[in-house]
Design an enzyme around this catalytic site. Structure first.
Site, mmCIF file in Angstrom:
data_model
loop_
_atom_site.group_PDB
_atom_site.id
_atom_site.type_symbol
_atom_site.label_atom_id
_atom_site.label_comp_id
_atom_site.label_asym_id
_atom_site.label_seq_id
_atom_site.Cartn_x
_atom_site.Cartn_y
_atom_site.Cartn_z
ATOM 1 N N LYS A 1 -0.180 -8.664 -7.744
ATOM 2 C CA LYS A 1 0.135 -7.285 -7.378
ATOM 3 C C LYS A 1 1.602 -7.147 -6.945
ATOM 4 O O LYS A 1 2.106 -8.024 -6.243
ATOM 5 C CB LYS A 1 -0.791 -6.902 -6.210
ATOM 6 C CG LYS A 1 -0.747 -5.448 -5.801
ATOM 7 C CD LYS A 1 -1.697 -5.182 -4.635
ATOM 8 C CE LYS A 1 -0.999 -5.364 -3.306
ATOM 9 N NZ LYS A 1 -1.220 -4.303 -2.324
ATOM 10 N N LYS B 1 5.175 -5.611 -1.087
ATOM 11 C CA LYS B 1 6.350 -5.691 -0.205
ATOM 12 C C LYS B 1 6.537 -7.096 0.329
ATOM 13 O O LYS B 1 7.637 -7.502 0.671
ATOM 14 C CB LYS B 1 6.154 -4.767 1.006
ATOM 15 C CG LYS B 1 6.116 -3.316 0.702
ATOM 16 C CD LYS B 1 5.636 -2.567 1.948
ATOM 17 C CE LYS B 1 5.012 -1.245 1.575
ATOM 18 N NZ LYS B 1 3.955 -0.836 2.496
ATOM 19 N N LYS C 1 -4.460 -12.269 3.354
ATOM 20 C CA LYS C 1 -3.335 -12.188 4.299
ATOM 21 C C LYS C 1 -3.396 -13.282 5.357
ATOM 22 O O LYS C 1 -2.362 -13.766 5.799
ATOM 23 C CB LYS C 1 -3.261 -10.806 4.942
ATOM 24 C CG LYS C 1 -2.871 -9.749 3.918
ATOM 25 C CD LYS C 1 -2.292 -8.507 4.537
ATOM 26 C CE LYS C 1 -1.696 -7.642 3.417
ATOM 27 N NZ LYS C 1 -1.180 -6.383 3.863
HETATM 28 N N1 AQP Z 1 0.938 -2.766 -6.523
HETATM 29 C C1 AQP Z 1 0.353 -1.605 -6.225
HETATM 30 N N2 AQP Z 1 -0.107 -0.808 -7.219
HETATM 31 C C2 AQP Z 1 -0.701 0.388 -6.936
HETATM 32 N N3 AQP Z 1 -0.845 0.858 -5.677
HETATM 33 C C3 AQP Z 1 -0.400 0.104 -4.649
HETATM 34 N N4 AQP Z 1 -0.392 0.275 -3.314
HETATM 35 C C4 AQP Z 1 0.190 -0.803 -2.730
HETATM 36 N N5 AQP Z 1 0.571 -1.699 -3.659
HETATM 37 C C5 AQP Z 1 0.220 -1.167 -4.874
HETATM 38 C C6 AQP Z 1 -0.916 1.464 -2.633
HETATM 39 O O1 AQP Z 1 0.100 1.976 -1.793
HETATM 40 C C7 AQP Z 1 -0.506 2.634 -0.667
HETATM 41 C C8 AQP Z 1 0.205 2.246 0.603
HETATM 42 O O2 AQP Z 1 0.051 0.874 0.809
HETATM 43 P P1 AQP Z 1 0.295 0.138 2.184
HETATM 44 O O3 AQP Z 1 1.384 0.717 2.933
HETATM 45 O O4 AQP Z 1 -1.000 -0.053 2.870
HETATM 46 O O5 AQP Z 1 0.835 -1.162 1.672
HETATM 47 P P2 AQP Z 1 0.116 -2.333 1.045
HETATM 48 O O6 AQP Z 1 -1.051 -1.976 0.208
HETATM 49 O O7 AQP Z 1 -0.090 -3.303 2.113
HETATM 50 O O8 AQP Z 1 1.330 -2.613 0.107
HETATM 51 P P3 AQP Z 1 1.886 -3.979 -0.203
HETATM 52 O O9 AQP Z 1 3.162 -3.774 -0.909
HETATM 53 O O10 AQP Z 1 0.867 -4.791 -0.879
HETATM 54 O O11 AQP Z 1 2.241 -4.543 1.220
HETATM 55 P P4 AQP Z 1 1.970 -5.975 1.731
HETATM 56 O O12 AQP Z 1 2.738 -6.868 0.828
HETATM 57 O O13 AQP Z 1 2.490 -5.916 3.124
HETATM 58 O O14 AQP Z 1 0.498 -6.173 1.645
HETATM 59 C C9 AQP Z 1 -1.973 2.253 -0.684
HETATM 60 O O15 AQP Z 1 -2.726 3.360 -1.164
HETATM 61 C C10 AQP Z 1 -2.056 1.133 -1.670
HETATM 62 O O16 AQP Z 1 -3.291 1.131 -2.355
#
Ligand code: AQP
Length: 331
Positions: free
Chosen positions: A195, A198, A112
């Site tokens: 992956k 968002k 990040k």
């Molecule tokens: N691609 C994924 N496959 C399976 N599980 C996923 N999680 C996130 N992406 C995947 C799981 O979703 C839960 C909540 O996640 P978060 O709100 O912490 O978001 P994140 O992991 O930061 O999701 P993003 O989409 O990857 O956001 P950005 O792009 O901002 O980093 C967690 O349990 C996570 O494991």
């Protein structure tokens, strides 16, 4: 009940299929056998999001998504992280037992922060310590997450152990990560090696929980494919086919191998139309319910207020005991 579950999700806009299959769907199932505490982690989101109006809107949107997916506020606690001050208070204590070297190993920070590590906010670096506090403020025993959070969970266990050793107590349990289901790491629809996320600039890379039926079908039709006949699980050589197969199996609630056997001679385009039908059938009702709930922000705020009061009642004595253990005078 088999233990206490804690898990969190950031109020960043556009909850997607990865969040749903990797986390939220398991959260719903776990309500039957665990005491569940689910948190919309706005303090974490502040590490990346600085538009106050967006933060407010996203927080309600994520609450609506969780409620629409089946989180039942009568059975589980659903609340917003910033409403319970024990989270940052405990994080500070953990900051003082966590070596910098442990945080330096976190791959999510490296990804990040990118090339600008010096310019990255301290909060982003410290994110996993706050995450440990989120879990341990409730002495949670189980944490259902997607595979991307495995390293952070390992750190939470290490922090709990470091605290216990430093103060000679057996106070915090070592929380168990639970990485469940067929789709623990859902990949981008545009690139099966990345992956689903968002923060991917391409909307076509992810299916969002608010997408309508036409949009879901379009995104699946346009998803990257290959020209080999039959759909097989081979992440090394056919990452896109493997990802869509995993999504199909997870949405159908069937073992991957069973679905794979059925698709050995199916063309990619036929498979995509089957997947689109299945995804629409499973996700459209959630989107409709989300719209219904989102139309009543008073109801959402009431659920979150009640959840915060119940969460605070659990966390306050655990924080008070932590303060006593480290030697803070009682006020
Ligand atoms: N691609 C994924 N496959 C399976 N599980 C996923 N999680 C996130 N992406 C995947 C799981 O979703 C839960 C909540 O996640 P978060 O709100 O912490 O978001 P994140 O992991 O930061 O999701 P993003 O989409 O990857 O956001 P950005 O792009 O901002 O980093 C967690 O349990 C996570 O494991």
């Amino acid at each position: 009940m088999q233990g206490r579950v804690f898990s969190g999700i950031q109020p960043t806009s556009g909850i997607h299929l990865g969040n749903y299959l990797g986390a939220i769907r398991n959260w719903v199932t776990m309500q039957a056998s665990y005491d569940c505490i689910y948190c919309i982690v706005d303090l974490h989101a502040l590490t990346a999001l600085h538009d106050p109006a967006e933060m407010r809107a996203n927080t309600r949107e994520v609450a609506a998504a969780l409620l629409a997916s089946g989180i039942d506020p009568a059975r589980s606690i659903l609340f917003v992280q910033s409403h319970v001050p024990a989270h940052p208070q405990l994080a500070w204590v953990f900051n003082c037992v966590t070596p910098m070297g442990w945080l330096n190993k976190m791959t999510q920070f490296k990804e990040k922060a990118g090339k600008d590590r010096e310019g990255a906010p301290v909060g982003l670096f410290d994110y996993p310590v706050l995450q440990a506090a989120d879990i341990l403020a409730y002495k949670a025993t189980h944490v259902p997450v997607g595979e991307d959070q495995k390293q952070h969970l390992e750190l939470s266990r290490n922090i709990a152990g470091a605290f216990n050793r430093k103060f000679g107590v057996e106070f915090f349990p070592l929380p168990e990560p639970m990485i469940l289901g067929e789709a623990t790491r859902v990949m981008s629809l545009r690139d099966g090696t990345k992956k689903m996320s968002k923060s991917d600039p391409s909307e076509m890379s992810r299916i969002s929980l608010v997408d309508d039926a036409d949009t879901i079908a379009l995104k699946i039709r346009r998803a990257k494919s290959d020209s080999i006949l039959g759909i097989a699980y081979d992440p090394e050589n056919r990452p896109e086919a493997s990802n869509l197969l995993v999504i199909y199996a997870a949405l159908a609630g069937r073992p991957r191998a069973e679905v794979e056997a059925e698709l050995v001679s199916t063309s990619f385009s036929d498979f995509k139309s089957r997947l689109a039908d299945l995804a629409v059938a499973k996700l459209s009702p959630i989107a409709a319910e989300m719209r219904r709930i989102a139309a009543d922000p008073g109801y959402i705020d009431g659920v979150l207020r009640d959840g915060a009061a119940r969460a605070a009642a659990i966390a306050a004595p655990i924080l008070a005991e932590t303060y006593r253990i480290v030697g803070f005078l009682e006020p």
